[in-house]
Design a protein around this motif. Structure first.
Motif, PDB file in Angstrom:
ATOM      1  N   VAL A  85       0.821  -1.217   0.000  1.00 57.39           N
ATOM      2  CA  VAL A  85       0.000   0.000   0.000  1.00 57.39           C
ATOM      3  C   VAL A  85       0.853   1.265   0.000  1.00 57.39           C
ATOM      4  CG1 VAL A  85      -1.809  -1.226   1.263  1.00 57.39           C
ATOM      5  CG2 VAL A  85      -0.236   0.264   2.511  1.00 57.39           C
ATOM      6  N   ALA A  86       2.151   1.139   0.241  1.00 56.65           N
ATOM      7  CA  ALA A  86       3.000   2.327   0.339  1.00 56.65           C
ATOM      8  C   ALA A  86       3.005   3.129  -0.952  1.00 56.65           C
ATOM      9  CB  ALA A  86       4.425   1.924   0.724  1.00 56.65           C
ATOM     10  N   GLY A  87       3.209   2.460  -2.080  1.00 52.60           N
ATOM     11  CA  GLY A  87       3.249   3.150  -3.369  1.00 52.60           C
ATOM     12  C   GLY A  87       1.939   3.812  -3.721  1.00 52.60           C
ATOM     13  N   PRO A  88       0.806   3.100  -3.677  1.00 55.90           N
ATOM     14  CA  PRO A  88      -0.478   3.740  -3.950  1.00 55.90           C
ATOM     15  C   PRO A  88      -0.781   4.907  -3.022  1.00 55.90           C
ATOM     16  CG  PRO A  88      -0.703   1.356  -4.049  1.00 55.90           C
ATOM     17  CD  PRO A  88       0.688   1.625  -3.557  1.00 55.90           C
ATOM     18  N   ALA A  89      -0.349   4.828  -1.761  1.00 57.12           N
ATOM     19  CA  ALA A  89      -0.602   5.937  -0.831  1.00 57.12           C
ATOM     20  C   ALA A  89       0.159   7.187  -1.258  1.00 57.12           C
ATOM     21  CB  ALA A  89      -0.213   5.534   0.587  1.00 57.12           C
ATOM     22  N   ARG A  90       1.410   7.007  -1.685  1.00 62.14           N
ATOM     23  CA  ARG A  90       2.186   8.171  -2.136  1.00 62.14           C
ATOM     24  C   ARG A  90       1.579   8.777  -3.403  1.00 62.14           C
ATOM     25  NH1 ARG A  90       6.509   4.823  -0.439  1.00 62.14           N
ATOM     26  NH2 ARG A  90       6.791   4.053  -2.574  1.00 62.14           N
ATOM     27  N   ARG A  91       1.130   7.911  -4.317  1.00 60.11           N
ATOM     28  CA  ARG A  91       0.513   8.425  -5.544  1.00 60.11           C
ATOM     29  C   ARG A  91      -0.813   9.126  -5.237  1.00 60.11           C
ATOM     30  NH1 ARG A  91       2.915   3.652  -7.413  1.00 60.11           N
ATOM     31  NH2 ARG A  91       1.053   2.381  -7.071  1.00 60.11           N
ATOM     32  N   ALA A  92      -1.577   8.572  -4.303  1.00 62.36           N
ATOM     33  CA  ALA A  92      -2.836   9.215  -3.905  1.00 62.36           C
ATOM     34  C   ALA A  92      -2.567  10.582  -3.298  1.00 62.36           C
ATOM     35  CB  ALA A  92      -3.571   8.329  -2.902  1.00 62.36           C
ATOM     36  N   ALA A 126      -3.079  16.367  -3.925  1.00 61.36           N
ATOM     37  CA  ALA A 126      -2.448  17.698  -3.900  1.00 61.36           C
ATOM     38  C   ALA A 126      -2.696  18.431  -5.212  1.00 61.36           C
ATOM     39  CB  ALA A 126      -0.954  17.555  -3.633  1.00 61.36           C
ATOM     40  N   GLU A 127      -2.597  17.710  -6.338  1.00 62.48           N
ATOM     41  CA  GLU A 127      -2.816  18.336  -7.646  1.00 62.48           C
ATOM     42  C   GLU A 127      -4.230  18.875  -7.791  1.00 62.48           C
ATOM     43  OE1 GLU A 127      -1.841  15.251 -10.352  1.00 62.48           O
ATOM     44  OE2 GLU A 127       0.324  15.320  -9.939  1.00 62.48           O
ATOM     45  N   HIS A 128      -5.201  18.189  -7.175  1.00 58.95           N
ATOM     46  CA  HIS A 128      -6.596  18.619  -7.295  1.00 58.95           C
ATOM     47  C   HIS A 128      -7.014  19.554  -6.159  1.00 58.95           C
ATOM     48  CE1 HIS A 128      -6.712  15.233 -10.125  1.00 58.95           C
ATOM     49  NE2 HIS A 128      -7.845  15.741 -10.586  1.00 58.95           N
ATOM     50  N   TRP A 181      -7.404  18.715  -3.007  1.00 57.70           N
ATOM     51  CA  TRP A 181      -8.224  18.005  -2.017  1.00 57.70           C
ATOM     52  C   TRP A 181      -7.363  17.758  -0.767  1.00 57.70           C
ATOM     53  CZ3 TRP A 181      -9.395  14.144  -6.471  1.00 57.70           C
ATOM     54  CH2 TRP A 181     -10.313  14.722  -7.365  1.00 57.70           C
ATOM     55  N   THR A 182      -7.243  18.775   0.055  1.00 56.24           N
ATOM     56  CA  THR A 182      -6.295  18.716   1.170  1.00 56.24           C
ATOM     57  C   THR A 182      -6.653  17.630   2.170  1.00 56.24           C
ATOM     58  OG1 THR A 182      -5.952  21.097   0.928  1.00 56.24           O
ATOM     59  CG2 THR A 182      -5.159  20.085   2.946  1.00 56.24           C
ATOM     60  N   ASP A 183      -7.944  17.451   2.460  1.00 55.09           N
ATOM     61  CA  ASP A 183      -8.317  16.427   3.435  1.00 55.09           C
ATOM     62  C   ASP A 183      -7.940  15.033   2.946  1.00 55.09           C
ATOM     63  OD1 ASP A 183     -10.232  16.705   1.402  1.00 55.09           O
ATOM     64  OD2 ASP A 183     -11.822  15.845   2.648  1.00 55.09           O
ATOM     65  N   LEU A 184      -8.103  14.761   1.637  1.00 55.38           N
ATOM     66  CA  LEU A 184      -7.721  13.451   1.105  1.00 55.38           C
ATOM     67  C   LEU A 184      -6.197  13.303   1.094  1.00 55.38           C
ATOM     68  CD1 LEU A 184     -10.241  12.918  -1.848  1.00 55.38           C
ATOM     69  CD2 LEU A 184     -10.454  12.297   0.569  1.00 55.38           C
ATOM     70  N   ARG A 185      -5.492  14.401   0.849  1.00 59.76           N
ATOM     71  CA  ARG A 185      -4.020  14.323   0.924  1.00 59.76           C
ATOM     72  C   ARG A 185      -3.581  13.969   2.338  1.00 59.76           C
ATOM     73  NH1 ARG A 185      -0.248  18.204   2.179  1.00 59.76           N
ATOM     74  NH2 ARG A 185      -1.745  19.917   1.953  1.00 59.76           N
ATOM     75  N   LYS A 186      -4.251  14.533   3.325  1.00 57.73           N
ATOM     76  CA  LYS A 186      -3.913  14.232   4.717  1.00 57.73           C
ATOM     77  C   LYS A 186      -4.214  12.771   5.050  1.00 57.73           C
ATOM     78  CE  LYS A 186      -2.599  18.396   5.834  1.00 57.73           C
ATOM     79  NZ  LYS A 186      -1.186  18.688   6.171  1.00 57.73           N
ATOM     80  N   ARG A 187      -5.307  12.241   4.503  1.00 61.50           N
ATOM     81  CA  ARG A 187      -5.609  10.826   4.719  1.00 61.50           C
ATOM     82  C   ARG A 187      -4.506   9.941   4.130  1.00 61.50           C
ATOM     83  NH1 ARG A 187     -11.688   9.297   3.023  1.00 61.50           N
ATOM     84  NH2 ARG A 187     -10.834   7.207   3.442  1.00 61.50           N
TER      85      ARG A 187
END
Length: 546
Positions: free
Chosen positions: A50-57, A62-64, A66-72
């Protein structure tokens, strides 16, 4: 015993389910939120995956904007880092997100960050602080999907267990188990039962532990789930508690048959299992097989820098030698166990201090309060200033000295033969010596001068306004204080002395121009080397003066 640590921090779902990465073209806020929900649930099952997908998420959020989702996503990464042993980074991330969540009244992130802070402090052994975060981690979890809420109940149960509140812990385990069972989350059910079984094992409740193991076996069989080495290790130890060492060996046989296989999910899993195997052989009257298991555990612990396993190997060897009547060898191993334990405790103390310091530094960055700033600028072991404070202040002082034409001296202080203290006594005694030296250094200077620990046994004095004569005289007085200090309660007849290298502006700079902090430290370091080379226990100034 690490079986409880492997699966307790975050329960997972079916490890066969794929985890998708966010696609740059088709991603929506809803699809990214769904992915993060999956990652939050699956961390325990395969945290490396899950480490790689979490970094990509995190990048996509950040690009969109969506700060709350970036924090998640950051919290998922923090969870992974903690499992990889990067505890300070885990705490820093959890604290940063927690403060953002408080500022924005985000209940979901408050719950998730409090949970991760509870795990952080639990890993540091701070049961009380862990509880202060585990409780709101559940209180804020009312906005979460059921299985995520169940994971927070598990964290609270584990922290309550750590605090000795066993009945309350069982209540939370039972509540989480009800949720997991209702949603047919078999891996989570097994995680909860495993932790309940381990608690029963610690409380020496053999009947309850055996019943829970039977339930784990039945559910694993019904859902065709493979139990990894740390689960099997818990089961094997429960069998030994019941006086069934042969059964314990049979339980761990699949792990030993494929030591590099899928059952060994974490770096300490195989050494932990080998320690259990050695104990089972010892209880079965098979000392040679026990010795072989301990030798392999020691080899792996050395390769993987598992200091706690190394210490327990020495303890197990001592017990084995005593069983076979070789009391001299048992005593020798016990001494090694004691030394390894002392060293481990010293390292853990520094690690905990640095980890907590990282959390405070994060808070400082957001709050900019003097309280947190002072914590960030002090050495966690000795309490005096640290290298960070020196880096901040020395360049400022050097600039002022250049501008105003005033004197500025620095003195590098290095304890002589300090390794002898650690080797002769213990790292714990070495820590006490460092603290006492730091106190003597602090007493030797007055503002605006300062004392700092740079690391190890190396300290620094910064002496604004002191010319070469004044700086050298101050350092000679310090050496005399160290020589006369009563060290006998700590080091017996072993003396504690130091070598000091001094550098001064403008004396050592000639016509080369202004001072810089780095140049002063370089000159002082050369003079320190000269002091060591000349026989130690002395002050050297001006070895490189023009």
């Amino acid at each position: 015993m690490s079986a409880m640590l492997s699966a307790v921090d975050e329960p997972g779902t079916d490890r066969t389910a794929p985890t998708a990465s966010p696609g740059p073209a088709t991603v929506t806020r809803e699809s990214l939120a769904d992915l993060l929900h999956d990652l939050e649930l699956r961390t325990v099952e395969d945290f490396r995956a899950v480490a790689g997908p979490a970094r990509r998420a995190e990048r996509v959020a950040a690009e969109h904007g969506w700060t709350d989702l970036r924090k998640r996503a950051e919290l998922v990464t923090g969870d992974v880092l903690g499992r990889l042993g990067q505890v300070a980074d885990q705490g820093r991330i959890a604290k940063s997100v927690n403060m953002w969540a408080q500022e924005h009244a985000d209940r979901y992130l408050l719950a998730r960050s409090h949970r991760l802070l509870a795990i952080f402090f639990r890993r540091l052994g701070d049961a009380a602080e862990a509880l202060t975060h585990a409780v709101p981690g559940v209180e804020y979890a009312d906005v979460m999907p059921p299985l995520i809420r169940a994971s927070h109940l598990i964290t609270l149960a584990l922290v309550l267990d750590l605090n000795g509140s066993f009945e309350q812990a069982q209540e939370r385990f039972s509540a989480a188990l009800e949720i997991a069972t209702k949603h047919d989350a078999a891996p989570m059910v097994i995680t909860i039962l495993n932790n309940m079984a381990f608690t029963a094992y610690e409380n020496e409740d053999g009947a309850a532990a055996d019943e829970l193991v039977a339930r784990i076996r039945r559910i694993a069989a019904e859902h065709t789930l493979v139990l990894d080495g740390l689960y099997l290790d818990t089961m094997a130890r429960i069998s030994m508690m019941g006086g069934r060492p042969a059964e314990a060996l049979e339980i761990l046989r699949p792990v030993l048959a494929d030591p590099d296989g899928p059952l060994v999910t974490e770096g300490d899993a195989l050494p932990e299992c080998l320690l259990t195997v050695a104990e089972a052989h010892r209880l079965s009257g098979q000392p040679e097989q026990a010795r072989e298991a301990l030798d392999e555990a020691a080899r792996l612990a050395g390769e993987r820098s598992l200091a706690s396993v190394t210490a327990r190997v020495h303890e197990a060897r001592a017990e084995l030698h005593a069983l076979t009547g070789d009391f001299a060898a048992a005593y020798a191993e016990y001494r090694l166990f004691h030394a390894a334990t002392e060293k481990l405790h010293s390292v853990q103390r520094e690690m905990r201090a640095r980890a907590v310091q990282a959390v405070f530094e994060t808070a400082e960055a957001r709050l900019a309060t003097e309280q947190f700033r002072q914590l960030a600028l002090h050495d966690p072991l000795t309490g005096i200033y640290n290298r960070r404070h020196v880096d901040e202040q020395l360049e400022r002082l050097a600039g002022s000295a250049t501008r105003d034409g005033t004197a500025l001296s620095v003195a590098l202080v290095d304890l002589d033969f300090f390794k002898r203290v650690n080797d002769t006594f213990s790292h714990g005694v070495g820590d006490q010596v460092l603290r006492r030296v730091a106190t003597l250094l602090g007493d030797a200077v007055a503002e605006p001068a300062l004392a700092a620990r740079l690391g190890g046994e190396e300290f620094l004095l910064v002496l604004p306004g002191a010319d070469p004569l004044a700086a050298t005289a101050a350092c000679e007085r310090l050496l005399e204080t160290l020589r006369r200090h009563p060290w006998q309660d700590l080091t017996g007849s072993l003396p504690v002395t130091a070598s000091i290298g001094v550098a001064s502006f403008p004396h050592d700079f000639g016509s080369s121009g202004g001072a810089s902090g780095s140049a002063l430290l370089t000159l002082a370091d050369h003079n320190l080397y000269a002091a060591k080379h000349a026989g130690r226990n002395r002050v050297v100034h001006g070895a490189l003066a023009p």
